[in-house]
Design a protein around this motif. Structure first.
Motif, PDB file in Angstrom:
ATOM      1  N   LYS A  89       0.844  -1.202   0.000  1.00 41.86           N
ATOM      2  CA  LYS A  89       0.000   0.000   0.000  1.00 41.86           C
ATOM      3  C   LYS A  89       0.876   1.247   0.000  1.00 41.86           C
ATOM      4  CE  LYS A  89      -3.881  -2.427   2.120  1.00 41.86           C
ATOM      5  NZ  LYS A  89      -4.597  -2.734   0.892  1.00 41.86           N
TER       6      LYS A  89
ATOM      7  N   ALA B 290      -6.495   9.375  -0.479  1.00 43.28           N
ATOM      8  CA  ALA B 290      -6.529   9.912   0.889  1.00 43.28           C
ATOM      9  C   ALA B 290      -5.121  10.309   1.332  1.00 43.28           C
ATOM     10  CB  ALA B 290      -7.080   8.834   1.831  1.00 43.28           C
TER      11      ALA B 290
ATOM     12  N   VAL C 238      -7.872   5.706   9.253  1.00 41.22           N
ATOM     13  CA  VAL C 238      -7.708   4.371   8.672  1.00 41.22           C
ATOM     14  C   VAL C 238      -6.276   3.891   8.882  1.00 41.22           C
ATOM     15  CG1 VAL C 238      -8.016   2.985   6.587  1.00 41.22           C
ATOM     16  CG2 VAL C 238      -9.441   5.013   6.947  1.00 41.22           C
TER      17      VAL C 238
ATOM     18  N   LYS D  26      -3.658   0.759   8.044  1.00 45.25           N
ATOM     19  CA  LYS D  26      -3.531  -0.374   7.119  1.00 45.25           C
ATOM     20  C   LYS D  26      -2.181  -1.055   7.240  1.00 45.25           C
ATOM     21  CE  LYS D  26      -6.539   1.526   3.534  1.00 45.25           C
ATOM     22  NZ  LYS D  26      -6.702   1.879   2.119  1.00 45.25           N
TER      23      LYS D  26
ATOM     24  N   VAL E  84      -7.071  -3.903   7.058  1.00 46.09           N
ATOM     25  CA  VAL E  84      -7.533  -2.513   7.084  1.00 46.09           C
ATOM     26  C   VAL E  84      -8.407  -2.294   8.316  1.00 46.09           C
ATOM     27  CG1 VAL E  84      -8.931  -0.780   5.887  1.00 46.09           C
ATOM     28  CG2 VAL E  84      -7.456  -2.304   4.580  1.00 46.09           C
TER      29      VAL E  84
ATOM     30  N   ILE F 106     -10.680   0.516  10.218  1.00 45.20           N
ATOM     31  CA  ILE F 106     -11.287   1.849  10.222  1.00 45.20           C
ATOM     32  C   ILE F 106     -11.532   2.169  11.692  1.00 45.20           C
ATOM     33  CG2 ILE F 106     -13.217   3.273   9.361  1.00 45.20           C
ATOM     34  CD1 ILE F 106     -12.140   1.958   6.914  1.00 45.20           C
TER      35      ILE F 106
ATOM     36  N   GLU G 283      -4.023   6.633   7.093  1.00 42.68           N
ATOM     37  CA  GLU G 283      -4.581   7.581   6.117  1.00 42.68           C
ATOM     38  C   GLU G 283      -5.910   8.160   6.547  1.00 42.68           C
ATOM     39  OE1 GLU G 283      -4.486   4.918   2.644  1.00 42.68           O
ATOM     40  OE2 GLU G 283      -6.681   4.895   2.699  1.00 42.68           O
ATOM     41  N   GLU G 284      -6.236   9.217   5.870  1.00 40.20           N
ATOM     42  CA  GLU G 284      -7.470   9.968   6.077  1.00 40.20           C
ATOM     43  C   GLU G 284      -8.651   9.084   5.651  1.00 40.20           C
ATOM     44  OE1 GLU G 284      -9.218  13.678   3.361  1.00 40.20           O
ATOM     45  OE2 GLU G 284      -7.471  12.521   2.770  1.00 40.20           O
ATOM     46  N   PHE G 285      -9.788   9.225   6.340  1.00 42.27           N
ATOM     47  CA  PHE G 285     -10.998   8.479   6.005  1.00 42.27           C
ATOM     48  C   PHE G 285     -11.755   9.226   4.908  1.00 42.27           C
ATOM     49  CE2 PHE G 285     -15.565   7.667   6.789  1.00 42.27           C
ATOM     50  CZ  PHE G 285     -15.572   6.287   6.668  1.00 42.27           C
ATOM     51  N   LEU G 286     -12.041   8.526   3.816  1.00 39.25           N
ATOM     52  CA  LEU G 286     -12.745   9.162   2.700  1.00 39.25           C
ATOM     53  C   LEU G 286     -14.242   8.901   2.811  1.00 39.25           C
ATOM     54  CD1 LEU G 286     -10.428   8.016  -0.245  1.00 39.25           C
ATOM     55  CD2 LEU G 286     -10.531  10.309   0.771  1.00 39.25           C
TER      56      LEU G 286
ATOM     57  N   GLU H  51     -18.529   3.766  -2.738  1.00 44.13           N
ATOM     58  CA  GLU H  51     -17.437   2.972  -3.322  1.00 44.13           C
ATOM     59  C   GLU H  51     -17.847   2.334  -4.630  1.00 44.13           C
ATOM     60  OE1 GLU H  51     -16.014   0.945   0.592  1.00 44.13           O
ATOM     61  OE2 GLU H  51     -14.697   0.236  -1.028  1.00 44.13           O
TER      62      GLU H  51
ATOM     63  N   LYS I 164     -19.125  -6.013   0.428  1.00 46.90           N
ATOM     64  CA  LYS I 164     -18.033  -6.613   1.200  1.00 46.90           C
ATOM     65  C   LYS I 164     -18.486  -7.236   2.517  1.00 46.90           C
ATOM     66  CE  LYS I 164     -13.933  -4.729  -0.669  1.00 46.90           C
ATOM     67  NZ  LYS I 164     -13.723  -3.525  -1.421  1.00 46.90           N
TER      68      LYS I 164
ATOM     69  N   MET J  34     -13.301   5.637  -4.188  1.00 41.06           N
ATOM     70  CA  MET J  34     -14.348   6.300  -3.418  1.00 41.06           C
ATOM     71  C   MET J  34     -14.779   7.489  -4.264  1.00 41.06           C
ATOM     72  SD  MET J  34     -15.938   5.906  -0.548  1.00 41.06           S
ATOM     73  CE  MET J  34     -15.007   5.318   0.867  1.00 41.06           C
TER      74      MET J  34
ATOM     75  N   ILE K 181      -8.820   4.335  -3.500  1.00 41.48           N
ATOM     76  CA  ILE K 181      -8.674   3.707  -2.175  1.00 41.48           C
ATOM     77  C   ILE K 181      -7.510   2.724  -2.246  1.00 41.48           C
ATOM     78  CG2 ILE K 181      -9.721   2.236  -0.417  1.00 41.48           C
ATOM     79  CD1 ILE K 181     -12.451   3.199  -1.298  1.00 41.48           C
ATOM     80  N   GLU K 182      -7.517   1.908  -3.278  1.00 43.52           N
ATOM     81  CA  GLU K 182      -6.444   0.916  -3.409  1.00 43.52           C
ATOM     82  C   GLU K 182      -6.446   0.374  -4.825  1.00 43.52           C
ATOM     83  OE1 GLU K 182      -7.078  -2.905  -1.663  1.00 43.52           O
ATOM     84  OE2 GLU K 182      -9.063  -3.062  -2.537  1.00 43.52           O
TER      85      GLU K 182
HETATM   86  P1  AMP Z   1      -8.791  -2.022   1.044  1.00 45.85           P
HETATM   87  O1  AMP Z   1      -8.334  -3.404   1.457  1.00 45.85           O
HETATM   88  O2  AMP Z   1      -7.689  -1.007   0.996  1.00 45.85           O
HETATM   89  O3  AMP Z   1      -9.686  -2.061  -0.159  1.00 45.85           O
HETATM   90  O4  AMP Z   1      -9.781  -1.550   2.170  1.00 45.85           O
HETATM   91  C1  AMP Z   1     -10.911  -2.319   2.509  1.00 45.85           C
HETATM   92  C2  AMP Z   1     -12.088  -1.422   2.669  1.00 45.85           C
HETATM   93  O5  AMP Z   1     -11.843  -0.467   3.683  1.00 45.85           O
HETATM   94  C3  AMP Z   1     -12.402  -0.590   1.437  1.00 45.85           C
HETATM   95  O6  AMP Z   1     -13.174  -1.301   0.520  1.00 45.85           O
HETATM   96  C4  AMP Z   1     -13.144   0.577   2.040  1.00 45.85           C
HETATM   97  O7  AMP Z   1     -14.489   0.213   2.323  1.00 45.85           O
HETATM   98  C5  AMP Z   1     -12.453   0.772   3.355  1.00 45.85           C
HETATM   99  N1  AMP Z   1     -11.412   1.798   3.257  1.00 45.85           N
HETATM  100  C6  AMP Z   1     -10.098   1.629   2.990  1.00 45.85           C
HETATM  101  N2  AMP Z   1      -9.443   2.798   2.980  1.00 45.85           N
HETATM  102  C7  AMP Z   1     -10.361   3.757   3.229  1.00 45.85           C
HETATM  103  C8  AMP Z   1     -10.309   5.187   3.365  1.00 45.85           C
HETATM  104  N3  AMP Z   1      -9.169   5.865   3.242  1.00 45.85           N
HETATM  105  N4  AMP Z   1     -11.461   5.834   3.624  1.00 45.85           N
HETATM  106  C9  AMP Z   1     -12.639   5.173   3.766  1.00 45.85           C
HETATM  107  N5  AMP Z   1     -12.735   3.826   3.676  1.00 45.85           N
HETATM  108  C10 AMP Z   1     -11.623   3.122   3.408  1.00 45.85           C
END
Ligand code: AMP
Ligand code: GLY
Length: 423
Positions: free
Chosen positions: A103, A118, A141, A143, A153, A155, A184-187, A191, A213, A272, A281-282
């Motif tokens: 990441k 973010a 967040v 990670k 991850v 939150i 990181e900042e929460f967005l 999604e 999910k 997002m 996000i990723e």
């Molecule tokens: P990821 O494995 O990075 O996809 O994260 C899993 C889930 O966490 C994502 O599908 C989002 O729902 C949530 N998530 C990850 N990063 C953020 C972020 N910066 N802000 C809000 N939600 C996030």
């Protein structure tokens, strides 16, 4: 041409189903495959982490093209080793697969190439990570940097939760993946995901999708690998698609190219859609599971032609044609998933479920003495197209109702966001 597909999930069943429809495919092998894939391919028990064994198999069977489904073999460099052995393969190099495997790598690329994402910082020790929390507002967040099967991850709604998440990473809860932490900042927003087929220089937008999910109806309960999906995602209007391509995908390809590591394969952007527009996000460096199932049901074109163009660098010469109708897939899982569950339970009614045009892709299944058995957490993906998402949902749930599996369950609201928009 003989083709080898690596993987055993619903994603790989959908790929196998599509690959055997290709006029280029003379025979398909799949390692290790599952009971559904066995209808399209010869399943072989090859260990994908043993690259020499995969190369020997390819030479012995005269395999012309290898398609790698999951991320782990990509991150481990299977495509690099196959290509070095002179065997054509679909998917990114290990270096390029860091877009999913680290990441921190992706966040640094975003920072360097101005890709909206973010705000973040990377840490290798708990104390500095905790100090940084002073600069962040809640929720925040946390990670684990590496591959953690979607579990790395956190939150955090409170400072205590964030600190506990940081400790969990550094104390080894996510193994190697937690040696480095990204905060990181929460967005805030909706999604969606966008899939682009890339040849190192050029990206072809394949489609958009939305996953579900959480394990429970109304998006409640623990996270899973995905309980259902549909494509396209209505929130991804043409404007959002164009912005995602120009603000996120194209600069990523340019950035990877300038680092000497052109990205070839599927770039899966987890987005997002915020007030400002699409933010990353990723990245994943493979098709989504179950998003692949709905994309394959919508794809009219030959998948092998597209994949070969991506691996040969001739993306500009191909186009993809799509069914306009949306597709939706419902994941049926073993009771207890994503926690522990019983294995070897009997499933009946799959043929009946497919009687009206739905397709049942298999994930964790095997067959013993003609009886279909559930062997995994996510087990079946009941997939259908319709004029609208509501129609696709009706067709898919009607097929689900034909399946007789006491130990299975599914969400009853797959597609709710899109259906809310339709009504
Ligand atoms: P990821 O494995 O990075 O996809 O994260 C899993 C889930 O966490 C994502 O599908 C989002 O729902 C949530 N998530 C990850 N990063 C953020 C972020 N910066 N802000 C809000 N939600 C996030
Ligand atoms: N469905 C989410 C993923 O494939 O990562």
């Amino acid at each position: 041409m003989k083709v080898l597909l690596i993987g055993s999930g619903g994603r790989e069943h959908a790929l196998a189903w599509k690959i055997v429809q290709s006029p280029l495919c003379e025979k398909l092998y799949c390692a290790p495959g599952n009971a559904g894939i066995a209808k399209s391919a010869e399943c072989v028990s090859l260990d994908a982490s043993d690259h020499n064994a995969v190369i020997s198999f390819c030479r012995y069977k005269n395999i012309g093209f290898v398609v790698v489904g999951p991320e782990a073999p990509l991150v481990a460099g299977l495509v690099d080793d196959l290509e070095e052995a002179g065997i054509d393969a679909f998917g990114p190099s290990a270096y390029a697969a860091q877009l999913e495997g680290s990441k921190g790598f992706t966040k640094d690329l975003c920072a360097e190439f101005n890709i909206p994402t973010a705000a973040y910082k990377r840490f290798t020790d708990a104390d500095s990570a905790k100090d940084f929390l002073n600069e962040m507002s809640l929720p925040v967040v946390v990670k684990a940097d590496g591959l953690a099967a979607g579990k790395g991850v956190i939150i955090a709604e409170s400072r205590e939760d964030a600190e506990a998440g940081i400790d969990a990473c550094f104390e080894g809860s996510f193994g190697e993946a937690g040696h480095e932490v990204v905060i990181e900042e929460f967005l805030v927003g909706e999604e969606a995901s966008l899939f682009a087929l890339c040849d190192g220089q050029t990206a072809l937008m394949l489609g958009t999708a939305q996953d579900h999910k959480r394990v429970g109806d109304g998006d409640t309960g623990p996270n899973t690998g995905g309980m259902g999906a549909y494509s396209p995602a209505p929130v991804m209007t043409q404007e959002m698609i164009d912005r995602t391509m120009s603000e996120i995908i194209v600069p990523t390809l340019a950035g990877m190219h300038s680092r000497g590591a052109p990205f070839r394969g599927i770039l899966y952007a987890g987005l997002m859609i915020t007030e400002k527009g699409p933010e990353l996000i990723e990245y994943n460096v493979r098709f989504g599971d179950p998003e692949c199932q709905v994309l394959m049901l919508r794809l009219k074109s030959d998948i092998l032609t597209l994949m070969q163009a991506a691996s040969r660098g001739s993306m500009l010469e191909v186009e993809a044609a799509w069914h306009e109708d949306p597709a939706l897939t419902i994941v049926m899982a073993s009771k207890g998933y994503p926690g522990s569950y019983e294995k070897g339970t009997e499933i009946n009614g799959v043929t009946e479920a497919e009687a009206n045009g739905a397709i049942v892709f298999h994930a964790g299944t095997s067959e013993k003495d003609g009886q279909l058995l559930a062997t995994g957490g996510r087990v079946l993906n009941v997939t259908a197209r319709g004029k609208t998402v509501s129609d696709a949902q009706k067709a898919a749930y009607s097929a689900v109702s034909q399946i007789n599996w006491d130990n299975g369950f599914c969400r009853t609201d797959i597609g709710w966001r899109a259906i809310e928009r339709e009504s």
